[in-house]
Design an enzyme around this catalytic site. Sequence first.
Site, PDB file in Angstrom:
ATOM      1  N   GLU A  28     -14.943 -69.301  48.563  1.00 50.31           N
ATOM      2  CA  GLU A  28     -15.299 -69.692  47.209  1.00 50.31           C
ATOM      3  C   GLU A  28     -14.135 -69.252  46.314  1.00 50.31           C
ATOM      4  OE1 GLU A  28     -18.956 -67.999  45.716  1.00 50.31           O
ATOM      5  OE2 GLU A  28     -18.701 -69.056  43.814  1.00 50.31           O
ATOM      6  N   ARG A 252     -19.152 -59.086  59.981  1.00 42.72           N
ATOM      7  CA  ARG A 252     -18.081 -59.060  58.986  1.00 42.72           C
ATOM      8  C   ARG A 252     -17.243 -57.802  59.160  1.00 42.72           C
ATOM      9  NH1 ARG A 252     -19.999 -60.676  54.389  1.00 42.72           N
ATOM     10  NH2 ARG A 252     -18.471 -59.745  53.008  1.00 42.72           N
ATOM     11  N   LYS A 262     -15.460 -59.084  46.777  1.00 40.04           N
ATOM     12  CA  LYS A 262     -14.652 -59.730  45.741  1.00 40.04           C
ATOM     13  C   LYS A 262     -15.141 -59.363  44.351  1.00 40.04           C
ATOM     14  CE  LYS A 262     -14.636 -63.918  47.551  1.00 40.04           C
ATOM     15  NZ  LYS A 262     -14.755 -65.364  47.534  1.00 40.04           N
TER      16      LYS A 262
HETATM   17  P1  ATP Z   1     -17.200 -61.347  49.143  1.00 40.55           P
HETATM   18  O1  ATP Z   1     -18.459 -60.723  49.627  1.00 40.55           O
HETATM   19  O2  ATP Z   1     -15.998 -60.482  49.283  1.00 40.55           O
HETATM   20  O3  ATP Z   1     -17.289 -61.947  47.795  1.00 40.55           O
HETATM   21  P2  ATP Z   1     -17.706 -63.870  50.259  1.00 40.55           P
HETATM   22  O4  ATP Z   1     -18.375 -63.972  51.547  1.00 40.55           O
HETATM   23  O5  ATP Z   1     -18.526 -64.160  49.074  1.00 40.55           O
HETATM   24  O6  ATP Z   1     -16.926 -62.504  50.180  1.00 40.55           O
HETATM   25  P3  ATP Z   1     -16.317 -66.317  50.525  1.00 40.55           P
HETATM   26  O7  ATP Z   1     -15.220 -66.825  49.704  1.00 40.55           O
HETATM   27  O8  ATP Z   1     -17.624 -66.992  50.443  1.00 40.55           O
HETATM   28  O9  ATP Z   1     -16.456 -64.785  50.175  1.00 40.55           O
HETATM   29  O10 ATP Z   1     -15.884 -66.153  52.049  1.00 40.55           O
HETATM   30  C1  ATP Z   1     -15.232 -67.145  52.784  1.00 40.55           C
HETATM   31  C2  ATP Z   1     -15.422 -66.884  54.235  1.00 40.55           C
HETATM   32  O11 ATP Z   1     -14.918 -65.603  54.577  1.00 40.55           O
HETATM   33  C3  ATP Z   1     -16.887 -66.896  54.616  1.00 40.55           C
HETATM   34  O12 ATP Z   1     -17.041 -67.665  55.788  1.00 40.55           O
HETATM   35  C4  ATP Z   1     -17.219 -65.453  54.850  1.00 40.55           C
HETATM   36  O13 ATP Z   1     -18.196 -65.318  55.834  1.00 40.55           O
HETATM   37  C5  ATP Z   1     -15.880 -64.878  55.291  1.00 40.55           C
HETATM   38  N1  ATP Z   1     -15.805 -63.460  54.960  1.00 40.55           N
HETATM   39  C6  ATP Z   1     -15.946 -62.897  53.742  1.00 40.55           C
HETATM   40  N2  ATP Z   1     -15.868 -61.555  53.816  1.00 40.55           N
HETATM   41  C7  ATP Z   1     -15.660 -61.251  55.122  1.00 40.55           C
HETATM   42  C8  ATP Z   1     -15.519 -60.039  55.854  1.00 40.55           C
HETATM   43  N3  ATP Z   1     -15.565 -58.846  55.256  1.00 40.55           N
HETATM   44  N4  ATP Z   1     -15.334 -60.116  57.191  1.00 40.55           N
HETATM   45  C9  ATP Z   1     -15.289 -61.307  57.802  1.00 40.55           C
HETATM   46  N5  ATP Z   1     -15.433 -62.485  57.181  1.00 40.55           N
HETATM   47  C10 ATP Z   1     -15.630 -62.475  55.860  1.00 40.55           C
HETATM   48 MG    MG Z   2     -19.697 -66.189  49.824  1.00 36.66          MG
END
Ligand code: ATP
Ligand code: MG
Length: 534
Positions: A28, A252, A262
């Site tokens: 995102e 994760r 984030k």
């Molecule tokens: P955050 O919790 O940091 O905001 P998010 O999951 O909301 O992260 P996205 O931009 O939606 O961020 O993530 C894009 C991809 O990266 C998704 O498929 C998510 O599962 C993966 N991802 C995010 N954080 C991690 C992590 N700590 N380890 C592995 N994969 C991750």
């Molecule tokens: Mg997300």
Amino acid sequence: MESFLDNIIKSDLASGKVSKIITRFPPEPNGFLHIGHAKSICLNFGLAERYGGVCNLRFDDTNPLKEENEYVRSIIEDVKWLGFDPPIFYASDYFDVMYKCAVKLIKAGKAYVDDMTAEELRQARGTLTEGGKESKHRNRPIAESLEMFEDMKNGRVADGALVLRTKIDMASPNINMRDPVIYRVLNTPHHRQGDKWCIYPMYDFAHPLEDAIEGITHSICTLEFEDHRPLYDWVLDNCWEGPRPHQYEFARLDITRTIMSKRYLKMLVDKKQVAGWDDPRMPTLAGLRRRGFSPSAIKSFCADIGVAKANSQVNSAQLEFSIRDELNMTASRAMAVLDPLELVLTNNTTEQTLSFEVNPNAEKPKKRRISFGQKIYIEREDFEVNPPPKYNRLTPDGMVRLKNAYIIKCTGYEQDKNGKVTKVIAEIIEGTKSGQDKSGIKVKGVIHWVNASDCVDIETRLYDYLLKDGEGSFEERFSDDSLIIKHGKAEKYLGKAKKAERFQFLRNGYFVRDSKENGLVFNRIVGLKDGYKK
Ligand code: ATP
Ligand code: MG
């Protein structure tokens, strides 16, 4: 490294369930990518590479409130920096298809417009042990829902006044299946679509459709989405004909003393607790890059930690190990004094030229010439008037070896009125030149030094983790001394260091010349050994 996902893909290819795999990395654009995202990137792109497939970079840009083009730009830059060059897609390009799917659900009696507020929706949803309450609008006539949804779309409804919900099962043991909201009203322009839309789809509805539209075969996400998988499948069952994506979950990445959210990273940036998303203390890819990490070190870290189905924490030392290992082989050695103390060698009256090994681990080790005159700088902590036990560096009557030079003997020192040492006086012992020493004199310590007549001034920035060890919230654990700035001296050769060039400063760690600052600013990438702390 192979994981359970390799086995799934191999068997899907062998059985003919899929003929070519397509994965995706779907960030995102509401912040910069961090090291957790790198794990997902390496996993998704790695699988596509290993099995002759494709991995799409897809922006999951369905929430106009938090998303910006600046983030889109940075994400593309970071993915390319890691070494991938994917086809790029935007979920917002599918808004028309998603809208049609929503209308299809309403017409089939599987979605309805409701007027509950966010708070009412939360209350009616029930709990893990108690079912939810059906809305009084659940059986609203289809024609009425269609008309209201049309009003929502056409900007005739205020933010939050109406929502579109699926009609699944308010008694489901899975809360995600209790008539989740799939569209909401947001009279906000979108960073790519302008003001074309004032309704926006929710993640659980949009994501399976995005995957299906792109022909994704294996939709890989983190474990917290496991409970959402029935909804993912429900949306496809009811909206999609044709080849179906399947969702798989993995653990994760979580690293000790490292913030991996984030939202919180953005807060640090907004509150100016760090100097931006690319502050070298940030676990973002932009921060790690500026800190001096290489794509290969990050990829090798991701390969080492593996992909599992159970959450666990990785020690931050492991990430440092990946870059230290690489730099030990590749970084040129140099001498720099972070906290200089002047030392005068009374008997070294003519400047000599000595030879210095650039990198002992290089395939063809090279030497560099360095000058060695009467005045040099040593590290302030390498001289002690009242040395603690086992101190093996320079003391008022002691001897020490200057790296790549001579053994010297201290003959005096000067102090200011506060007792602070301002100058050390010493002499070189003839016949002890490094490599040609037959004197038989044994000294315990070897210290680095910088020649005063041709040295350059440098600034070094020493970093520690943003979080202190221990328990508690991020706020409670936020460390106020994660950055120490020092003004030092370095051998002449570092005056020509290029931006982003990496070095080993003898005894002080691995450093990179900062890529943004124009002055001679060096960021410490990592210390020489585990668990360094200055
Ligand atoms: P955050 O919790 O940091 O905001 P998010 O999951 O909301 O992260 P996205 O931009 O939606 O961020 O993530 C894009 C991809 O990266 C998704 O498929 C998510 O599962 C993966 N991802 C995010 N954080 C991690 C992590 N700590 N380890 C592995 N994969 C991750
Ligand atoms: Mg997300």
